[in-house]
Design a protein around this motif. Structure first.
Motif, PDB file in Angstrom:
ATOM      1  N   THR A  62       0.827  -1.202   0.000  1.00 47.09           N
ATOM      2  CA  THR A  62       0.000   0.000   0.000  1.00 47.09           C
ATOM      3  C   THR A  62       0.864   1.254   0.000  1.00 47.09           C
ATOM      4  O   THR A  62       0.608   2.205  -0.760  1.00 47.09           O
ATOM      5  N   GLN A  63       1.892   1.258   0.829  1.00 49.03           N
ATOM      6  CA  GLN A  63       2.785   2.417   0.861  1.00 49.03           C
ATOM      7  C   GLN A  63       3.484   2.610  -0.479  1.00 49.03           C
ATOM      8  O   GLN A  63       3.621   3.736  -0.961  1.00 49.03           O
ATOM      9  N   TRP A  64       3.911   1.533  -1.097  1.00 47.67           N
ATOM     10  CA  TRP A  64       4.606   1.631  -2.393  1.00 47.67           C
ATOM     11  C   TRP A  64       3.690   2.228  -3.458  1.00 47.67           C
ATOM     12  O   TRP A  64       4.099   3.104  -4.232  1.00 47.67           O
ATOM     13  N   VAL A  65       2.432   1.773  -3.490  1.00 52.51           N
ATOM     14  CA  VAL A  65       1.480   2.289  -4.481  1.00 52.51           C
ATOM     15  C   VAL A  65       1.250   3.776  -4.266  1.00 52.51           C
ATOM     16  O   VAL A  65       1.264   4.569  -5.217  1.00 52.51           O
ATOM     17  N   VAL A  66       1.047   4.190  -3.015  1.00 54.97           N
ATOM     18  CA  VAL A  66       0.770   5.602  -2.748  1.00 54.97           C
ATOM     19  C   VAL A  66       1.995   6.460  -3.049  1.00 54.97           C
ATOM     20  O   VAL A  66       1.885   7.524  -3.664  1.00 54.97           O
ATOM     21  N   VAL A  67       3.173   6.027  -2.651  1.00 53.69           N
ATOM     22  CA  VAL A  67       4.378   6.807  -2.897  1.00 53.69           C
ATOM     23  C   VAL A  67       4.667   6.897  -4.391  1.00 53.69           C
ATOM     24  O   VAL A  67       5.097   7.942  -4.901  1.00 53.69           O
ATOM     25  N   THR A  68       4.388   5.838  -5.131  1.00 51.16           N
ATOM     26  CA  THR A  68       4.661   5.825  -6.567  1.00 51.16           C
ATOM     27  C   THR A  68       3.676   6.690  -7.348  1.00 51.16           C
ATOM     28  O   THR A  68       4.077   7.439  -8.245  1.00 51.16           O
ATOM     29  N   TYR A  69       2.389   6.612  -7.019  1.00 46.46           N
ATOM     30  CA  TYR A  69       1.380   7.239  -7.861  1.00 46.46           C
ATOM     31  C   TYR A  69       0.750   8.503  -7.280  1.00 46.46           C
ATOM     32  O   TYR A  69       0.027   9.193  -7.976  1.00 46.46           O
ATOM     33  N   THR A  71       2.402  11.221  -5.407  1.00 45.45           N
ATOM     34  CA  THR A  71       3.460  12.020  -4.785  1.00 45.45           C
ATOM     35  C   THR A  71       3.069  13.474  -4.577  1.00 45.45           C
ATOM     36  O   THR A  71       3.698  14.169  -3.794  1.00 45.45           O
ATOM     37  N   GLU A  72       2.033  13.967  -5.280  1.00 45.80           N
ATOM     38  CA  GLU A  72       1.631  15.361  -5.131  1.00 45.80           C
ATOM     39  C   GLU A  72       0.829  15.600  -3.857  1.00 45.80           C
ATOM     40  O   GLU A  72       0.813  16.702  -3.316  1.00 45.80           O
ATOM     41  N   ASN A  73       0.130  14.596  -3.358  1.00 45.26           N
ATOM     42  CA  ASN A  73      -0.741  14.736  -2.195  1.00 45.26           C
ATOM     43  C   ASN A  73       0.063  14.407  -0.923  1.00 45.26           C
ATOM     44  O   ASN A  73       0.219  13.263  -0.538  1.00 45.26           O
ATOM     45  N   THR A  74       0.560  15.467  -0.277  1.00 40.95           N
ATOM     46  CA  THR A  74       1.414  15.254   0.897  1.00 40.95           C
ATOM     47  C   THR A  74       0.636  14.738   2.110  1.00 40.95           C
ATOM     48  O   THR A  74       1.188  14.017   2.936  1.00 40.95           O
ATOM     49  N   THR A  75      -0.637  15.076   2.211  1.00 39.79           N
ATOM     50  CA  THR A  75      -1.445  14.581   3.331  1.00 39.79           C
ATOM     51  C   THR A  75      -1.610  13.076   3.241  1.00 39.79           C
ATOM     52  O   THR A  75      -1.480  12.360   4.240  1.00 39.79           O
ATOM     53  N   LEU A  76      -1.903  12.596   2.045  1.00 40.85           N
ATOM     54  CA  LEU A  76      -2.042  11.152   1.848  1.00 40.85           C
ATOM     55  C   LEU A  76      -0.720  10.442   2.133  1.00 40.85           C
ATOM     56  O   LEU A  76      -0.708   9.379   2.762  1.00 40.85           O
ATOM     57  N   ALA A  78       1.626  11.440   4.202  1.00 39.24           N
ATOM     58  CA  ALA A  78       1.843  11.467   5.647  1.00 39.24           C
ATOM     59  C   ALA A  78       1.004  10.409   6.360  1.00 39.24           C
ATOM     60  O   ALA A  78       1.481   9.735   7.279  1.00 39.24           O
ATOM     61  N   VAL A  79      -0.241  10.261   5.929  1.00 39.13           N
ATOM     62  CA  VAL A  79      -1.115   9.265   6.561  1.00 39.13           C
ATOM     63  C   VAL A  79      -0.628   7.851   6.261  1.00 39.13           C
ATOM     64  O   VAL A  79      -0.535   7.009   7.159  1.00 39.13           O
ATOM     65  N   VAL A  80      -0.311   7.580   5.008  1.00 43.24           N
ATOM     66  CA  VAL A  80       0.089   6.231   4.612  1.00 43.24           C
ATOM     67  C   VAL A  80       1.422   5.829   5.238  1.00 43.24           C
ATOM     68  O   VAL A  80       1.630   4.676   5.599  1.00 43.24           O
ATOM     69  N   LEU A  81       2.338   6.766   5.397  1.00 39.75           N
ATOM     70  CA  LEU A  81       3.629   6.443   5.999  1.00 39.75           C
ATOM     71  C   LEU A  81       3.612   6.590   7.522  1.00 39.75           C
ATOM     72  O   LEU A  81       4.307   5.861   8.227  1.00 39.75           O
ATOM     73  N   GLY A  82       2.818   7.507   8.044  1.00 35.99           N
ATOM     74  CA  GLY A  82       2.831   7.776   9.478  1.00 35.99           C
ATOM     75  C   GLY A  82       1.968   6.850  10.308  1.00 35.99           C
ATOM     76  O   GLY A  82       2.334   6.481  11.427  1.00 35.99           O
ATOM     77  N   LEU A  83       0.808   6.446   9.805  1.00 35.19           N
ATOM     78  CA  LEU A  83      -0.102   5.607  10.576  1.00 35.19           C
ATOM     79  C   LEU A  83       0.514   4.247  10.925  1.00 35.19           C
ATOM     80  O   LEU A  83       0.481   3.852  12.102  1.00 35.19           O
ATOM     81  N   PRO A  84       1.101   3.516   9.969  1.00 35.54           N
ATOM     82  CA  PRO A  84       1.756   2.257  10.356  1.00 35.54           C
ATOM     83  C   PRO A  84       2.933   2.475  11.311  1.00 35.54           C
ATOM     84  O   PRO A  84       3.192   1.653  12.190  1.00 35.54           O
ATOM     85  N   ALA A  85       3.622   3.602  11.158  1.00 35.12           N
ATOM     86  CA  ALA A  85       4.730   3.898  12.069  1.00 35.12           C
ATOM     87  C   ALA A  85       4.215   4.113  13.490  1.00 35.12           C
ATOM     88  O   ALA A  85       4.843   3.681  14.459  1.00 35.12           O
ATOM     89  N   LEU A  86       3.064   4.772  13.640  1.00 32.47           N
ATOM     90  CA  LEU A  86       2.481   4.975  14.964  1.00 32.47           C
ATOM     91  C   LEU A  86       2.077   3.652  15.606  1.00 32.47           C
ATOM     92  O   LEU A  86       2.338   3.413  16.786  1.00 32.47           O
ATOM     93  N   PHE A  87       1.427   2.782  14.848  1.00 27.02           N
ATOM     94  CA  PHE A  87       1.034   1.475  15.383  1.00 27.02           C
ATOM     95  C   PHE A  87       2.261   0.644  15.769  1.00 27.02           C
ATOM     96  O   PHE A  87       2.277  -0.015  16.802  1.00 27.02           O
TER      97      PHE A  87
END
Length: 108
Positions: A62-69, A71-76, A78-87
């Motif tokens: 999921t992170q790879w797909v979001v980072v690849t496609y 990249t303009e949406n910084t909020t998305l 942050a959520v995709v990379l930060g939420l798993p890091a918090l858990f």
């Protein structure tokens, strides 16, 4: 009707044999339980490792797909990379924190 007579030596020998059989039966039961527990714990470890790997693969994909496609949406991002890091951080902190309440015993 005749009475059954047992000599004291025969009585002690009979009780000894009976005690030996009971002790061997209990020993076998304990060994079987220990073997079953060991087998179950090995299966649990493999099962847990499999579930962890599958979930890590899903998160990484999921992170790879979001980072690849996206990249303009910084909020998305942050959520995709930060939420798993918090858990992950929460889980590691709970696993590595020693809680001492001053009491001794098996209570939690």
């Amino acid at each position: 009707m005749s009475a059954i007579t047992i000599s004291p030596t025969g009585l002690v020998a009979g009780i000894g044999v009976l005690l030996g059989v009971v002790l061997m039966w209990r020993s076998g039961k304990r060994k079987a339980r220990a073997a079953a527990d060991a087998a179950r714990s090995g299966v649990r470890a493999v099962s847990l490792a499999g579930r962890v790997l599958v979930l890590a693969g899903l998160i990484t994909g999921t992170q790879w797909v979001v980072v690849t496609y996206a990249t303009e949406n910084t909020t998305l991002l942050a959520v995709v990379l930060g939420l798993p890091a918090l858990f992950t951080a929460h889980t590691l902190v709970r696993a590595l924190t020693i809680v001492a309440d001053g009491s001794r015993g098996g209570k939690r």
